[in-house]
Design a protein around this motif. Structure first.
Motif, PDB file in Angstrom:
ATOM      1  N   PRO A 193      12.394  23.466 -26.720  1.00  0.00           N
ATOM      2  CA  PRO A 193      12.220  23.119 -25.307  1.00  0.00           C
ATOM      3  C   PRO A 193      11.177  24.012 -24.645  1.00  0.00           C
ATOM      4  O   PRO A 193      11.154  25.231 -24.866  1.00  0.00           O
ATOM      5  N   PRO A 194      10.288  23.439 -23.828  1.00  0.00           N
ATOM      6  CA  PRO A 194       9.239  24.239 -23.204  1.00  0.00           C
ATOM      7  C   PRO A 194       9.738  25.215 -22.146  1.00  0.00           C
ATOM      8  O   PRO A 194       8.997  26.089 -21.716  1.00  0.00           O
ATOM      9  N   SER A 195      10.986  25.093 -21.728  1.00  0.00           N
ATOM     10  CA  SER A 195      11.540  25.971 -20.698  1.00  0.00           C
ATOM     11  C   SER A 195      12.710  26.782 -21.248  1.00  0.00           C
ATOM     12  O   SER A 195      13.659  26.212 -21.806  1.00  0.00           O
ATOM     13  N   PRO A 196      12.688  28.119 -21.107  1.00  0.00           N
ATOM     14  CA  PRO A 196      13.853  28.916 -21.509  1.00  0.00           C
ATOM     15  C   PRO A 196      15.126  28.500 -20.782  1.00  0.00           C
ATOM     16  O   PRO A 196      16.221  28.577 -21.348  1.00  0.00           O
ATOM     17  N   ALA A 197      14.991  28.047 -19.530  1.00  0.00           N
ATOM     18  CA  ALA A 197      16.181  27.598 -18.798  1.00  0.00           C
ATOM     19  C   ALA A 197      16.801  26.369 -19.462  1.00  0.00           C
ATOM     20  O   ALA A 197      18.030  26.255 -19.545  1.00  0.00           O
ATOM     21  N   ASP A 198      15.958  25.465 -19.959  1.00  0.00           N
ATOM     22  CA  ASP A 198      16.474  24.296 -20.669  1.00  0.00           C
ATOM     23  C   ASP A 198      17.146  24.716 -21.971  1.00  0.00           C
ATOM     24  O   ASP A 198      18.138  24.106 -22.391  1.00  0.00           O
ATOM     25  N   ASP A 242      -5.628  24.554 -27.962  1.00  0.00           N
ATOM     26  CA  ASP A 242      -5.958  23.156 -27.709  1.00  0.00           C
ATOM     27  C   ASP A 242      -6.540  22.522 -28.971  1.00  0.00           C
ATOM     28  O   ASP A 242      -6.161  21.396 -29.339  1.00  0.00           O
ATOM     29  N   SER A 243      -7.427  23.246 -29.645  1.00  0.00           N
ATOM     30  CA  SER A 243      -7.984  22.740 -30.904  1.00  0.00           C
ATOM     31  C   SER A 243      -6.894  22.571 -31.946  1.00  0.00           C
ATOM     32  O   SER A 243      -6.881  21.597 -32.709  1.00  0.00           O
ATOM     33  N   TYR A 244      -5.950  23.514 -31.968  1.00  0.00           N
ATOM     34  CA  TYR A 244      -4.832  23.443 -32.910  1.00  0.00           C
ATOM     35  C   TYR A 244      -3.980  22.205 -32.632  1.00  0.00           C
ATOM     36  O   TYR A 244      -3.601  21.467 -33.558  1.00  0.00           O
ATOM     37  N   ALA A 245      -3.667  21.974 -31.362  1.00  0.00           N
ATOM     38  CA  ALA A 245      -2.837  20.823 -31.000  1.00  0.00           C
ATOM     39  C   ALA A 245      -3.523  19.513 -31.363  1.00  0.00           C
ATOM     40  O   ALA A 245      -2.889  18.576 -31.867  1.00  0.00           O
ATOM     41  N   GLU A 255      -0.698  18.171 -23.135  1.00  0.00           N
ATOM     42  CA  GLU A 255       0.369  17.230 -23.435  1.00  0.00           C
ATOM     43  C   GLU A 255       1.423  17.849 -24.345  1.00  0.00           C
ATOM     44  O   GLU A 255       2.628  17.640 -24.160  1.00  0.00           O
ATOM     45  N   LEU A 256       0.979  18.613 -25.349  1.00  0.00           N
ATOM     46  CA  LEU A 256       1.920  19.236 -26.275  1.00  0.00           C
ATOM     47  C   LEU A 256       2.861  20.190 -25.546  1.00  0.00           C
ATOM     48  O   LEU A 256       4.064  20.231 -25.821  1.00  0.00           O
ATOM     49  N   ALA A 257       2.315  20.961 -24.594  1.00  0.00           N
ATOM     50  CA  ALA A 257       3.113  21.956 -23.892  1.00  0.00           C
ATOM     51  C   ALA A 257       4.176  21.334 -22.998  1.00  0.00           C
ATOM     52  O   ALA A 257       5.103  22.027 -22.563  1.00  0.00           O
ATOM     53  N   LYS A 258       4.082  20.039 -22.733  1.00  0.00           N
ATOM     54  CA  LYS A 258       5.110  19.364 -21.939  1.00  0.00           C
ATOM     55  C   LYS A 258       6.384  19.134 -22.744  1.00  0.00           C
ATOM     56  O   LYS A 258       7.462  18.945 -22.163  1.00  0.00           O
ATOM     57  N   VAL A 259       6.255  19.127 -24.077  1.00  0.00           N
ATOM     58  CA  VAL A 259       7.419  18.802 -24.914  1.00  0.00           C
ATOM     59  C   VAL A 259       7.772  19.910 -25.893  1.00  0.00           C
ATOM     60  O   VAL A 259       8.864  19.894 -26.472  1.00  0.00           O
ATOM     61  N   GLN A 260       6.879  20.872 -26.116  1.00  0.00           N
ATOM     62  CA  GLN A 260       7.144  21.938 -27.077  1.00  0.00           C
ATOM     63  C   GLN A 260       6.925  23.307 -26.440  1.00  0.00           C
ATOM     64  O   GLN A 260       6.044  23.483 -25.589  1.00  0.00           O
TER      65      GLN A 260
END
Length: 324
Positions: A193-198, A242-245, A255-260
């Motif tokens: 989850p991208p958020s520690p709270a989640d 970004d290149s890695y994603a 976009e990746l950081a929204k889900v990971q």
């Protein structure tokens, strides 16, 4: 507190002209640097060294690190044969295997794999749970198995793992259904989850489900999967990540950081982000290094290794606070 690293087994991380046998040396170096686990990913959609083959090669080449999958896709393999392979790796490693599993995702990372495996997409979660139950039955010497999807009236004697009950099996995913299934059926939880709270709220749900099923809440290993990049540059490594994603997922970092979960920036910034997950309850970090060539992978490994003592100290403080 365990801190592990995901090995760069895909050609997107080490390049088509590199010798993949260097991955074994990379794993040994990680063990010497203080990491306590080595994980590998699993897919058929991008060229990579196959997950279980990699772990089998690492088993005799390493001494103490946990060897794990993050995450294994059981539907890619015949379930009885997969149970034998996993038991064999557990034997060869002296009981150091952890099997994190997943059922795949909608879109390009899910349905195409089911098509290639000639397995129906429908009821994929029930199939995953039954596959794990079948593995456990085989590992303990059961002669038959009768689920709703998988049914075997006569199971042959199979390879028994190093540990009597077999290696622990973790589940990835953070949907409400996944949280419930983790608590009821699995030995650990490995989301991103991208958020520690989640993460903290999800872990509470996992533990509540475990207690509701008559299992001890503390028996579920709380792990988390995080992509990391330590970079003192002006953008904190955002451009490289970004290149890695894009190379790994075909999508931008935004976009990746929204889900990971992603941690990037200076060493202090990355440490602070990791500590927030530790404070949220994580006790096994699986870190994916944001680098696209072997030299950069090794540099990132060494830089992250310098954070290990501070992360462990944070875990000690968090554990003490929980017990106070």
């Amino acid at each position: 507190m365990d801190i592990g690293v995901l090995l760069p087994t895909g050609t997107a991380q080490w390049g088509p002209d590199e010798d993949p046998r260097r991955l074994i040396g990379f794993g040994r170096h990680a063990e010497r640097a203080g990491f306590t686990s080595l994980f590998v990913s699993d897919s058929l959609l991008s060229p990579r060294i196959e997950a279980l083959t990699t772990l089998a090669a690492l088993a005799p080449a390493t001494g103490t690190v946990t060897l794990g999958t993050a995450a294994l896709m059981p539907f890619l393999r015949r379930p009885v044969q997969a149970a034998q392979s996993l038991a064999s790796i557990d034997l060869l490693s002296g009981g150091r295997l952890v099997v994190a599993v997943g059922a795949g995702f909608p879109g390009r990372f899910g349905r195409p794999l089911y098509t290639l495996s000639e397995v129906p997409w429908e009821r994929r979660f029930a199939r995953l749970d039954e596959t794990v139950a079948l593995w456990r039955a085989l590992w303990t010497g059961a002669g038959s198995f009768h689920g709703e999807i998988l049914r075997f009236d006569a199971l042959p004697p199979t390879t028994r793992p190093f540990r009597a009950d077999g290696p622990p099996v973790w589940l990835g995913g953070a949907t409400p259904a996944a949280l419930s299934r983790t608590g009821r059926l699995y030995d650990g939880w490995l989301p991103y989850p991208p958020s520690p709270a989640d993460y903290a709220s999800g872990l509470r749900e996992v533990r509540a489900a475990a207690v509701g099923a008559g299992r001890p809440a503390e028996g579920i290993t709380p792990a988390v999967y995080i992509s990391v990049r330590i970079d003192d540059g002006a953008d904190g490594g955002r451009g490289v990540l970004d290149s890695y994603a894009r190379a790994t997922y075909g999508m931008p970092l935004e976009e990746l950081a929204k889900v990971q979960a992603v941690a990037m920036g200076s060493a202090d910034q990355v440490l602070g982000h990791l500590v927030r997950y530790v404070t949220a309850g994580a006790r096994h970090l699986v870190l994916r290094l944001g680098a696209l060539d072997p030299r950069s992978q090794r540099e990132q490994l060494d830089r992250v290794a310098e954070l290990i003592p501070a992360v462990r100290a944070a875990a000690d403080r968090a554990t003490a606070a929980e017990g106070a």
